[in-house]
Design an enzyme around this catalytic site. Structure first.
Site, mmCIF file in Angstrom:
data_model
loop_
_atom_site.group_PDB
_atom_site.id
_atom_site.type_symbol
_atom_site.label_atom_id
_atom_site.label_comp_id
_atom_site.label_asym_id
_atom_site.label_seq_id
_atom_site.Cartn_x
_atom_site.Cartn_y
_atom_site.Cartn_z
ATOM 1 N N TYR A 135 -2.791 0.303 10.649
ATOM 2 C CA TYR A 135 -2.911 -0.321 9.321
ATOM 3 C C TYR A 135 -1.658 -0.046 8.497
ATOM 4 O O TYR A 135 -1.071 -0.956 7.899
ATOM 5 C CB TYR A 135 -4.147 0.208 8.591
ATOM 6 C CG TYR A 135 -4.188 -0.175 7.129
ATOM 7 C CD1 TYR A 135 -4.593 -1.439 6.736
ATOM 8 C CD2 TYR A 135 -3.794 0.734 6.142
ATOM 9 C CE1 TYR A 135 -4.611 -1.790 5.397
ATOM 10 C CE2 TYR A 135 -3.821 0.395 4.803
ATOM 11 C CZ TYR A 135 -4.225 -0.868 4.433
ATOM 12 O OH TYR A 135 -4.233 -1.214 3.099
ATOM 13 N N SER A 159 0.844 -1.195 0.000
ATOM 14 C CA SER A 159 0.000 0.000 0.000
ATOM 15 C C SER A 159 0.876 1.242 0.000
ATOM 16 O O SER A 159 2.017 1.214 0.471
ATOM 17 C CB SER A 159 -0.885 0.020 1.249
ATOM 18 O OG SER A 159 -1.598 1.232 1.346
#
Length: 223
Positions: free
Chosen positions: A147, A135
């Site tokens: 996250y 990501s």
């Protein structure tokens, strides 16, 4: 012989789009996710090149069993796309929910490790490839993002795994997207990256010559 790709998180979004794209490119696809109904629907759409395997990838025994079924059904394994992942409803540290962290870490980190551990012996036989979903959050520092920290792990692990696989001719690529229009978000993001954009990047990485390893593909929305 037709090559085989195992995909985790295959029932929706990036995983499902990649299954379709890989099948169009001539791959067999083993589809892993918890949602059996969605997997069966996708497998029916793709046809004989697809195998639906309902599996909780945070369960190491279940992952080992799914990999064994894939190899038994298709005769081998040439590629893996470790795509399963999730975020949290309560971002940040001070106001975060440790129970959410627990579940996310098990999926975003341990499931990737379980998938690699179960598949590498088979990939070694075919000099195959391991692709994992990272990501933009794994490249940038984001305020209090647990996250993001899991994706920093993924990026670091992918680089280390690439060096390990390089010893026997294997390859590892981390796919690093910005915002993607998937069920990850409660509201649609039609102007952002689409699952098909990420799927095309995975297929591109898989299609490299043996002399080339694309270590990372970083994609950002054009809006």
């Amino acid at each position: 012989m037709t090559k085989t790709l195992l995909i985790t998180g295959a029932s929706t979004g990036i995983g499902a789009a990649t299954a379709r794209a890989a099948a169009r490119a001539g791959w067999n696809v083993a589809l892993l996710a918890r949602s059996e109904d969605k997997l069966e629907t996708l497998a029916d759409e793709i046809g004989d090149a697809a195998l639906a395997l309902a599996c909780d990838v945070t369960d190491r025994d279940a992952v080992n069993e799914a990999v064994a079924k894939t190899v038994d059904h298709f005769g081998g394994l040439d590629g893996v796309f470790a795509n399963a992942g999730k975020g949290v409803d309560n971002p940040g540290v001070e106001n975060g929910d440790p129970a959410e962290w627990h579940d996310m870490i098990h999926l975003n980190i341990l499931a990737v490790l379980y998938t690699a551990h179960a598949t590498l012996p088979h990939l070694r036989k075919t000099r195959g490839m391991f692709v994992v979903t990272g990501s933009k959050a794994g490249r940038d520092h984001m305020k209090g993002s647990i996250y993001g920290a899991t994706k920093w792990f993924v990026h670091g692990f992918a680089g280390n795994l690439a060096e390990e696989m390089r010893e026997w001719g294997g390859r590892c690529t981390v796919i690093s997207p910005g915002m993607v229009d998937t069920p990850f978000f409660d509201e649609g993001k039609p102007t952002k990256l689409q699952p098909e954009d990420i799927a095309d990047a995975v297929v591109f990485a898989l299609g490299q010559r043996d002399t080339s390893c694309v270590r990372e593909i970083h994609l950002m929305p054009n809006d």
